[in-house]
Motif scaffolding. Structure first.
Motif, PDB file in Angstrom:
ATOM      1  N   CYS A  90       0.813  -1.218   0.000  1.00 48.68           N
ATOM      2  CA  CYS A  90       0.000   0.000   0.000  1.00 48.68           C
ATOM      3  C   CYS A  90       0.844   1.265   0.000  1.00 48.68           C
ATOM      4  O   CYS A  90       0.397   2.329  -0.416  1.00 48.68           O
ATOM      5  CB  CYS A  90      -0.948   0.001   1.191  1.00 48.68           C
ATOM      6  SG  CYS A  90      -0.134   0.338   2.772  1.00 48.68           S
ATOM      7  N   GLY A  91       2.081   1.148   0.521  1.00 48.18           N
ATOM      8  CA  GLY A  91       2.978   2.315   0.534  1.00 48.18           C
ATOM      9  C   GLY A  91       2.789   3.227   1.733  1.00 48.18           C
ATOM     10  O   GLY A  91       3.604   4.123   1.950  1.00 48.18           O
ATOM     11  N   CYS A  93       1.220   2.029   5.095  1.00 48.32           N
ATOM     12  CA  CYS A  93       1.091   1.421   6.429  1.00 48.32           C
ATOM     13  C   CYS A  93       2.435   1.481   7.162  1.00 48.32           C
ATOM     14  O   CYS A  93       3.450   1.859   6.585  1.00 48.32           O
ATOM     15  CB  CYS A  93       0.603  -0.033   6.318  1.00 48.32           C
ATOM     16  SG  CYS A  93       1.863  -1.164   5.688  1.00 48.32           S
ATOM     17  N   CYS A  96       5.150  -0.662   5.262  1.00 45.17           N
ATOM     18  CA  CYS A  96       5.608  -0.031   4.012  1.00 45.17           C
ATOM     19  C   CYS A  96       6.473   1.187   4.336  1.00 45.17           C
ATOM     20  O   CYS A  96       7.482   1.434   3.677  1.00 45.17           O
ATOM     21  CB  CYS A  96       4.427   0.372   3.139  1.00 45.17           C
ATOM     22  SG  CYS A  96       3.600  -1.027   2.343  1.00 45.17           S
ATOM     23  N   CYS A 104       3.608  -5.613   4.028  1.00 48.11           N
ATOM     24  CA  CYS A 104       2.502  -4.641   4.037  1.00 48.11           C
ATOM     25  C   CYS A 104       1.329  -5.183   4.851  1.00 48.11           C
ATOM     26  O   CYS A 104       0.930  -6.334   4.707  1.00 48.11           O
ATOM     27  CB  CYS A 104       2.062  -4.356   2.599  1.00 48.11           C
ATOM     28  SG  CYS A 104       0.612  -3.271   2.540  1.00 48.11           S
ATOM     29  N   ASP A 105       0.780  -4.321   5.682  1.00 49.61           N
ATOM     30  CA  ASP A 105      -0.248  -4.730   6.623  1.00 49.61           C
ATOM     31  C   ASP A 105      -1.657  -4.667   6.045  1.00 49.61           C
ATOM     32  O   ASP A 105      -2.600  -5.118   6.677  1.00 49.61           O
ATOM     33  CB  ASP A 105      -0.183  -3.776   7.832  1.00 49.61           C
ATOM     34  CG  ASP A 105      -0.310  -4.519   9.141  1.00 49.61           C
ATOM     35  OD1 ASP A 105      -0.237  -5.763   9.123  1.00 49.61           O
ATOM     36  OD2 ASP A 105      -0.488  -3.850  10.175  1.00 49.61           O
TER      37      ASP A 105
HETATM   38 ZN   LIG Z   1       1.511  -1.258   3.369  1.00 46.13          ZN
END
Ligand SMILES: [Zn+2]
Ligand SMILES: NC(=O)c1ccc[n+]([C@@H]2O[C@H](COP(=O)([O-])OP(=O)(O)OC[C@H]3O[C@@H](n4cnc5c(N)ncnc54)[C@H](O)[C@@H]3O)[C@@H](O)[C@H]2O)c1
Ligand SMILES: [Zn+2]
Length: 399
Positions: A90-91, A93, A96, A104-105
């Motif tokens: 997602c960039g 979280c 990230c 990534c969560d």
């Molecule tokens: Zn993420």
């Protein structure tokens, strides 16, 4: 569109499936121009990865042209030529933000399934089981790319598909494996497995200052590539005892860093543990064949580092943790944080420091993928890396 689908163990086929559509404002649709088969795909093909379903589209090493973008996509435009990482991230979280993109969560919609097995869920991955998101993969004519502003990297026109394609996975994976090996100037690095991941780990070990690289495998053309392209000293495990040879080569100390670029499907080398692994797996009493993990723990020098890019799946048996603890080893592992490496490794390719296309042995249209899975799995015909061109002969299935 045409896509390679998984229908069961050793059963993959090119079938017509619905075209992908945008499902969120952050998505893009890519027309795939090149896509590769990975050693990780073999764990699916051979039926070792749980939560695969009949009809799942395979593939996680794709690149192509952006043909559609969601309303929220800012960095990409229609017409851009991009390589797509296998990790969906997602960039934003916590993970990230720390650069731990494969952790990534938020990108795995089936996180609950993964939590049951692993305690916490890693990132969703393209074409890699329902437990890891159930995302359709990239061995297809088209692909939906979630979080399109975070994953895909634009590539310049003066580089061919074959030069940049492996940014999607195996080049960053080999590079992260070498980084994780904590190489000091002059270190001796031993690499188990001379497949694409091992070969890029070898190349990267030199880039990171290794003084000596020793490559281990049993397949002659892969050992030859490690020697000729990787400038590695080699150990053929069909002829020599790996532990004895490594001891001889390092004056009894063992390599400073050991990289397991084999993972769960280690071939038997005639050692008792490897034969037992195979027997247990055959009757569903074992999830993995961790022979290389055991061997590398025993070979590594005291206080050394073990880097494990090789994929493991479940609950591993007879790991000499006592040796690991008492020898004070450090272990570093994980699915690759591909997004972290895209720009720096693209810069190395553009500067002509490395041309990753050296590993390609087979090129074909999508319709040859089922046969090539088998060829690659069995290491037949000198096969080291297969690149598929899904836009080639696209009308084969039209009739
Ligand atoms: Zn993420
Ligand atoms: N961590 C990640 O993000 C990531 C990404 C890509 C691939 N992988 C994993 O890395 C591993 C290698 O991938 P690949 O594409 O190079 O696969 P590959 O199947 O082409 O290569 C594996 C190599 O290991 C060799 N090997 C098997 N048993 C051995 C033994 N006992 N000792 C030494 N060598 C042995 C094989 O002969 C082969 O050359 C796989 O487990 C794959 O799933 C991990
Ligand atoms: Zn891969």
């Amino acid at each position: 569109m045409r896509a390679l689908v998984w229908n069961g163990t050793h059963d993959v086929a090119v079938e017509k499936v619905p075209d992908p559509v945008l499902q969120s404002d952050a998505d893009a649709i890519i027309k795939i121009t090149s896509t590769a088969i990975c050693g990780s795909d073999l764990h699916l093909y051979n039926g070792f990865m749980p939560t695969m379903e009949k009809g799942d589209v395979l593939g996680h090493e794709p690149m192509g042209e952006v043909i559609e973008i969601g309303a929220g996509v800012k960095k990409l435009k229609v017409g851009d030529r991009v390589v797509v990482p296998f990790t969906i991230s997602c960039g934003t979280c916590r993970f990230c933000s720390m650069g731990l993109f494969s952790l990534c969560d938020t990108s795995n919609p089936n996180a609950a399934m993964a939590r049951k097995v692993m305690g916490h869920s890693p990132a969703g991955l393209l074409g890699y089981s329902h437990m890891l998101g159930g995302f359709a993969g990239g061995q297809a004519e088209y692909l939906r790319v979630p979080f399109a502003d975070v994953g895909p990297v634009k590539v310049p026109d003066n580089l061919t598909d074959e030069q940049v394609l492996f940014l999607s996975d195996v080049f960053p994976t080999g590079y992260m494996a070498a980084e994780n090996a904590q190489i000091e100037p002059g270190s001796t690095v031993a690499v188990w497995g001379c497949g694409p991941v091992g070969l890029f780990a070898i190349k990267s070990a030199w880039m990171l200052g290794a003084g000596r690289v020793i490559a281990i495998d049993g397949v002659p053309e892969r050992l030859a590539m490690a020697r000729d392209f990787g400038q590695a000293e080699i150990i053929d495990n069909t002829k020599d005892s790996v532990t004895e040879r490594l001891d001889e080569m390092t004056a009894g100390q063992g390599p400073d860093s050991c990289i397991d670029a084999v993972g769960t499907e280690a071939h038997s080398t005639g050692t008792v543990d490897a034969v037992v692994d195979r027997a247990k797996q055959a009757v569903m009493l074992g999830t993995d064949r961790p022979h290389v993990l055991r061997e590398s723990i025993l070979c590594c020098r005291k206080g050394g580092t073990l880097s494990v890019p090789g994929v493991y799946i479940g609950f591993l048996d007879k790991i000499p943790f006592g040796a690991l603890m008492n020898k004070g080893l450090t272990v570093k592992t994980g699915q690759t944080h591909v997004q972290r490496y895209l720009e720096p490794l693209l810069a190395k390719i553009a500067a002509r420091d490395i041309d990753p296309s050296f590993i390609i042995t087979h090129r074909a249209g999508l319709e040859d993928a089922p046969a090539l899975y088998k060829t690659f799995r069995d290491k037949e015909d000198g096969c080291i890396k297969v690149v598929l061109k899904p836009q080639q002969s696209p009308n084969r299935l039209a009739a």
